[in-house]
Design a protein around this motif. Structure first.
Motif, short mmCIF file in Angstrom:
data_model
loop_
_atom_site.label_atom_id
_atom_site.label_comp_id
_atom_site.label_asym_id
_atom_site.label_seq_id
_atom_site.Cartn_x
_atom_site.Cartn_y
_atom_site.Cartn_z
N ASP A 64 3.34 6.92 -16.96
CA ASP A 64 2.85 8.44 -15.48
C ASP A 64 4.81 8.36 -14.92
N TYR A 66 6.80 10.37 -13.53
CA TYR A 66 7.88 9.72 -12.43
C TYR A 66 7.64 8.21 -11.16
N TRP A 101 14.90 11.83 -13.83
CA TRP A 101 13.30 12.49 -13.53
C TRP A 101 13.17 12.56 -12.05
N GLY A 102 13.77 12.65 -11.25
CA GLY A 102 14.08 13.08 -9.49
C GLY A 102 14.91 14.11 -9.28
N ARG A 104 13.57 15.92 -12.44
CA ARG A 104 12.99 17.07 -12.75
C ARG A 104 11.23 17.52 -11.20
N MET A 105 11.86 16.44 -10.42
CA MET A 105 10.84 16.24 -9.29
C MET A 105 10.94 17.10 -8.00
N LEU A 252 8.24 5.84 -6.79
CA LEU A 252 8.24 7.14 -7.54
C LEU A 252 10.03 7.26 -8.03
N GLU A 254 11.73 10.03 -7.43
CA GLU A 254 12.28 10.20 -6.77
C GLU A 254 13.75 10.40 -6.33
#
Length: 305
Positions: A64, A66, A101-102, A104-105, A252, A254
């Motif tokens: 995953d 994320y 990646w946060g 993108r989140m 996560l 994020e």
């Protein structure tokens, strides 16, 4: 309807679309000539680019993407550590991975929440504004009930009841933000339907639905453009707040989750975990506020020559 009527309607629609396209192009040019709005556009473009190119900038190391990978042998490493440009967290997670990646989140969260809120608000506000009467009264009282609850408390209660999940945060925020769009659309429909061109279309025998689709609704959406732009930044702030207090999945990638992980380390000198994602949250919200203010100036007839 005969062939000539169909051809005339098609020609009218094509001409109408061309006019709107020219207006949109002119709007974009004027927006970019606004220095603060242009700065906001640049920041948004950079963060969007980082979100789109996330798999190339930081390759996903977990099934995953994320979920941040962890290196328990290297915790609280400062920025510049080999293999960890922005350092690591207290759990050995790479801060750069979480920041990239946060992005993108956060982009996904903003688009989904604002998109759902606008869609629900347009439908509900249109029903209230067009049908009027008891339907209008019922819808507006429902909106009042939702708006009577503090804006952050309601999504907090929903997210807490459904469990810690970014999906639940998305649902919770959409359940709150649609109300303002419904009120805006209703108010604009009530204003626009009294316009001369709407009365002319009615006198010419156009159907109620045709007038609404072609004349009323398109001319009622301008305030939504400004409001949705401002909310793109607010959604990330609200989502980060809910993530900060533990309503997102653990580990996560994020921004709010990273800030939450880094809050205890600031006193110990581990400032990087919270600083870098916090800076991205600040820039994202600031950029959309700058663009929203620029749009408001551009769309306001009083500021036009």
């Amino acid at each position: 309807m005969d062939t000539m009527d169909v051809a005339g309607a098609s020609s009218y629609e094509s001409s109408n679309l061309a006019v709107r396209a020219r207006r949109a192009g002119s709007l974009m040019v004027r927006l970019l000539f606004n220095p603060t709005a242009a700065a906001g556009v640049v920041v948004i473009a950079l963060i969007l680019g980082m979100a789109i190119l996330a798999p190339l900038l930081v390759a996903p190391n977990t099934p995953d993407a994320y979920q941040m990978p962890r290196d328990w042998g290297l915790v609280n490493a400062p920025p510049g550590t080999s293999g960890h440009l922005l350092g690591t967290t207290s759990t050995g997670a790479d801060v750069l991975y979480g920041v990239v990646w946060g992005a993108r989140m956060s982009v996904r969260l903003s688009l989904i929440v604002v998109g759902l809120s606008v869609a629900i608000g347009v439908v509900v506000g249109s029903l209230a504004g067009v049908l009027g009467g008891k339907v209008d009264e019922l819808v507006m009282r429902l909106v009042d009930i939702f708006m009577a609850v503090p804006e952050l408390l309601f999504p907090l209660a929903i997210a807490a009841a459904l469990g810690p999940s970014l999906t639940n945060i998305t649902i919770a925020l959409a359940c709150v933000l649609w109300t303002k769009y419904a009120r805006i659309v209703r108010a604009e429909i009530l204003r626009v339907r009294e316009s001369t061109y709407v009365e002319a279309a009615t006198a010419l025998g156009d159907t109620r639905f045709s007038i609404f689709r072609r004349d009323i609704l398109p001319n009622s959406l301008t305030p939504l453009t400004v409001q949705s732009t401002l909310d793109m930044g607010r959604v990330v702030l609200m989502g980060a707040t809910l993530s900060f207090i533990g309503l997102a999945e653990a580990g996560l990638a994020e921004w709010g989750t990273l800030v939450s992980q880094g809050r205890d380390g600031i006193a110990a000198g581990h400032w990087w975990t919270a600083t870098f994602p916090g800076l991205l949250i600040f820039l994202w919200a600031l950029a959309f506020n700058l663009v929203g203010d620029g749009l408001r100036d551009v769309l306001d007839p009083r500021t036009q020559d």
